[in-house]
Design an enzyme around this catalytic site. Structure first.
Site, PDB file in Angstrom:
ATOM      1  N   ASN A  66       0.873  -1.171   0.000  1.00 10.42           N
ATOM      2  CA  ASN A  66       0.000   0.000   0.000  1.00 10.42           C
ATOM      3  C   ASN A  66       0.911   1.222   0.000  1.00 10.42           C
ATOM      4  O   ASN A  66       1.481   1.566   1.023  1.00 10.42           O
ATOM      5  CB  ASN A  66      -0.902  -0.015   1.234  1.00 10.42           C
ATOM      6  CG  ASN A  66      -1.746   1.251   1.336  1.00 10.42           C
ATOM      7  OD1 ASN A  66      -1.790   2.049   0.400  1.00 10.42           O
ATOM      8  ND2 ASN A  66      -2.404   1.439   2.471  1.00 10.42           N
ATOM      9  N   TRP A  67       1.013   1.832  -1.157  1.00 12.91           N
ATOM     10  CA  TRP A  67       1.934   2.972  -1.282  1.00 12.91           C
ATOM     11  C   TRP A  67       1.362   4.258  -0.712  1.00 12.91           C
ATOM     12  O   TRP A  67       2.049   5.268  -0.661  1.00 12.91           O
ATOM     13  CB  TRP A  67       2.297   3.193  -2.761  1.00 12.91           C
ATOM     14  CG  TRP A  67       3.259   2.190  -3.302  1.00 12.91           C
ATOM     15  CD1 TRP A  67       3.845   1.157  -2.625  1.00 12.91           C
ATOM     16  CD2 TRP A  67       3.762   2.121  -4.649  1.00 12.91           C
ATOM     17  NE1 TRP A  67       4.674   0.454  -3.455  1.00 12.91           N
ATOM     18  CE2 TRP A  67       4.640   1.026  -4.699  1.00 12.91           C
ATOM     19  CE3 TRP A  67       3.541   2.871  -5.794  1.00 12.91           C
ATOM     20  CZ2 TRP A  67       5.305   0.662  -5.867  1.00 12.91           C
ATOM     21  CZ3 TRP A  67       4.192   2.519  -6.963  1.00 12.91           C
ATOM     22  CH2 TRP A  67       5.073   1.431  -6.997  1.00 12.91           C
ATOM     23  N   LYS A  68       0.086   4.255  -0.362  1.00  9.33           N
ATOM     24  CA  LYS A  68      -0.567   5.465   0.147  1.00  9.33           C
ATOM     25  C   LYS A  68      -0.322   6.615  -0.830  1.00  9.33           C
ATOM     26  O   LYS A  68      -0.293   6.392  -2.037  1.00  9.33           O
ATOM     27  CB  LYS A  68      -0.071   5.768   1.568  1.00  9.33           C
ATOM     28  CG  LYS A  68      -0.193   4.525   2.469  1.00  9.33           C
ATOM     29  CD  LYS A  68       0.037   4.772   3.905  1.00  9.33           C
ATOM     30  CE  LYS A  68      -0.149   3.460   4.665  1.00  9.33           C
ATOM     31  NZ  LYS A  68      -0.081   3.611   6.101  1.00  9.33           N
TER      32      LYS A  68
ATOM     33  N   HIS B 223      -9.537   1.444   4.784  1.00 15.96           N
ATOM     34  CA  HIS B 223      -8.270   1.655   5.493  1.00 15.96           C
ATOM     35  C   HIS B 223      -8.498   2.658   6.637  1.00 15.96           C
ATOM     36  O   HIS B 223      -9.288   3.580   6.506  1.00 15.96           O
ATOM     37  CB  HIS B 223      -7.211   2.191   4.517  1.00 15.96           C
ATOM     38  CG  HIS B 223      -5.840   2.164   5.109  1.00 15.96           C
ATOM     39  ND1 HIS B 223      -5.397   3.127   5.988  1.00 15.96           N
ATOM     40  CD2 HIS B 223      -4.824   1.278   4.970  1.00 15.96           C
ATOM     41  CE1 HIS B 223      -4.156   2.823   6.362  1.00 15.96           C
ATOM     42  NE2 HIS B 223      -3.788   1.707   5.760  1.00 15.96           N
TER      43      HIS B 223
ATOM     44  N   GLU C  32      -6.860   5.107   7.594  1.00 15.38           N
ATOM     45  CA  GLU C  32      -6.631   6.506   7.214  1.00 15.38           C
ATOM     46  C   GLU C  32      -7.851   7.070   6.493  1.00 15.38           C
ATOM     47  O   GLU C  32      -8.153   8.255   6.597  1.00 15.38           O
ATOM     48  CB  GLU C  32      -5.360   6.606   6.349  1.00 15.38           C
ATOM     49  CG  GLU C  32      -4.112   6.421   7.198  1.00 15.38           C
ATOM     50  CD  GLU C  32      -2.946   5.764   6.496  1.00 15.38           C
ATOM     51  OE1 GLU C  32      -2.928   5.710   5.255  1.00 15.38           O
ATOM     52  OE2 GLU C  32      -2.027   5.296   7.207  1.00 15.38           O
TER      53      GLU C  32
ATOM     54  N   GLU D  79      -5.259  -4.331  10.776  1.00 14.23           N
ATOM     55  CA  GLU D  79      -4.254  -3.289  10.959  1.00 14.23           C
ATOM     56  C   GLU D  79      -4.574  -2.488  12.216  1.00 14.23           C
ATOM     57  O   GLU D  79      -5.396  -1.562  12.175  1.00 14.23           O
ATOM     58  CB  GLU D  79      -4.238  -2.341   9.753  1.00 14.23           C
ATOM     59  CG  GLU D  79      -3.897  -3.003   8.439  1.00 14.23           C
ATOM     60  CD  GLU D  79      -3.309  -1.995   7.443  1.00 14.23           C
ATOM     61  OE1 GLU D  79      -2.231  -2.267   6.930  1.00 14.23           O
ATOM     62  OE2 GLU D  79      -3.937  -0.948   7.200  1.00 14.23           O
TER      63      GLU D  79
ATOM     64  N   GLY E 106       2.548   2.971  10.696  1.00 10.67           N
ATOM     65  CA  GLY E 106       3.492   4.072  10.507  1.00 10.67           C
ATOM     66  C   GLY E 106       4.231   4.509  11.760  1.00 10.67           C
ATOM     67  O   GLY E 106       4.842   5.570  11.788  1.00 10.67           O
TER      68      GLY E 106
ATOM     69  N   SER F  45       3.550  -1.375  10.465  1.00 13.48           N
ATOM     70  CA  SER F  45       5.002  -1.405  10.704  1.00 13.48           C
ATOM     71  C   SER F  45       5.641  -2.757  10.371  1.00 13.48           C
ATOM     72  O   SER F  45       6.568  -3.189  11.056  1.00 13.48           O
ATOM     73  CB  SER F  45       5.334  -0.986  12.140  1.00 13.48           C
ATOM     74  OG  SER F  45       4.906   0.340  12.358  1.00 13.48           O
TER      75      SER F  45
ATOM     76  N   GLY G   1       2.976  -0.834   4.297  1.00 13.59           N
ATOM     77  CA  GLY G   1       3.030   0.579   3.919  1.00 13.59           C
ATOM     78  C   GLY G   1       4.467   1.002   3.635  1.00 13.59           C
ATOM     79  O   GLY G   1       5.031   0.685   2.593  1.00 13.59           O
TER      80      GLY G   1
HETATM   81  P1  13P Z   1       3.083   0.914   7.612  1.00 11.19           P
HETATM   82  O1  13P Z   1       3.591  -0.397   7.098  1.00 11.19           O
HETATM   83  O2  13P Z   1       3.811   2.102   7.061  1.00 11.19           O
HETATM   84  O3  13P Z   1       2.976   0.919   9.103  1.00 11.19           O
HETATM   85  O4  13P Z   1       1.590   1.069   7.056  1.00 11.19           O
HETATM   86  C1  13P Z   1       0.706   0.011   7.231  1.00 11.19           C
HETATM   87  C2  13P Z   1      -0.503   0.279   6.440  1.00 11.19           C
HETATM   88  O5  13P Z   1      -1.276   1.155   6.753  1.00 11.19           O
HETATM   89  C3  13P Z   1      -0.726  -0.539   5.243  1.00 11.19           C
HETATM   90  O6  13P Z   1      -2.007  -0.359   4.760  1.00 11.19           O
END
Ligand code: 13P
Length: 249
Positions: free
Chosen positions: A9-11, A95, A97, A167, A173, A213, A234
């Site tokens: 997931n590159w966001k 998600h 976010e 998650e 993050g 993470s 992420g």
């Molecule tokens: P991180 O791996 O950066 O913690 O993000 C996880 C995430 O939200 C994947 O969708």
């Protein structure tokens, strides 16, 4: 046997140019690797580029969100038809976010999950509790509510195909991942909830990822758990080398 699935997931990271160089390098590293399913979920603007570059590879394309209507006056939104046209197979739905910054509710998420299946897209459905909820012992209630409302009205033949990403919000993050066994406990809970809503056969087919993470050092701790079938990655998916290390682990 549930095939393991690792999704990037590159966001909101990577321009088209950066995307091109990532994919070129990743293809060099990964070749035709098929042992686990690998899904790349770039921002919408890079979907076209990625679908072209992944054409002759086993790697799949996913989007990070989607609206529930086929088309219409919905400025700024992207429809399932548009994603299908780009050969997307997966779409991340719900998600944390999106729940946090874009007011997504369990009800909206349920509509999006149903729409995804109607158009032949497989949702990667995200659930997870916040830190204060975990501290108050509410993890089980939160997960139960998210899973139950997210899947409401979904027929069995869809549920068995869904991918659920557990998650925990506090692990995203932050560099503080959950412990393997704690994540496994929640994955087991998710399977139990599906078993009650549907049956144990269906529950045993659903693939459950851990996200939060994940990195090349801790991935094995998650993949070695009985109920965890992969990871939604992420930050560590943004570099070809670290994503490849996670994939092949
Ligand atoms: P991180 O791996 O950066 O913690 O993000 C996880 C995430 O939200 C994947 O969708």
């Amino acid at each position: 046997m549930r095939k393991k699935i690792i999704a990037a997931n590159w966001k909101m990271y990577k321009t088209c140019t950066e995307t091109e160089s990532f994919i070129a390098e990743f293809k060099n590293l990964a070749g035709n690797y098929e042992e686990k399913e690998v899904v790349i979920c770039p921002p919408f603007t890079s979907l076209f580029v990625v679908q072209n570059l992944l054409k002759d590879t086993p790697f799949k394309l996913g989007a990070q969100n989607m609206f529930w209507e086929k088309e219409g006056a919905y400025t700024g939104e992207i429809s399932p038809v548009m994603l299908k046209d780009l050969n997307c197979e997966y779409v991340i739905i719900g998600h944390s976010e999106r729940r946090q910054y874009f007011c997504e509710t369990n009800e909206n998420i349920n509509k999006k999950i149903k729409t995804a299946f109607n158009w032949g897209l497989t949702p990667i459905f995200c659930v997870g509790e916040k830190w204060e909820e975990r501290e108050k012992g509410k993890t089980e209630d939160i997960i139960r509510e998210q899973v139950t409302k997210g899947l409401e009205g979904l027929p069995m033949e869809n549920v068995e195909k869904i991918v659920i990403a557990y998650e925990p919000v506090w692990a995203i993050g932050t560099g503080h991942s959950a412990k393997g066994e704690d994540a496994n406990e929640v994955a087991k809970l998710i399977r139990d909830i599906i078993s009650t809503l549907y049956n144990s056969d269906i529950a045993n087919k659903v693939r459950i990822q851990y996200g939060g993470s994940v990195n090349p050092q801790n991935i094995v701790e998650f993949l070695s758990q009985s109920e965890i079938d992969g990871a939604l990655v992420g930050g560590a998916s943004l570099k070809p080398q670290s994503f490849w290390e996670i994939v092949k682990s």
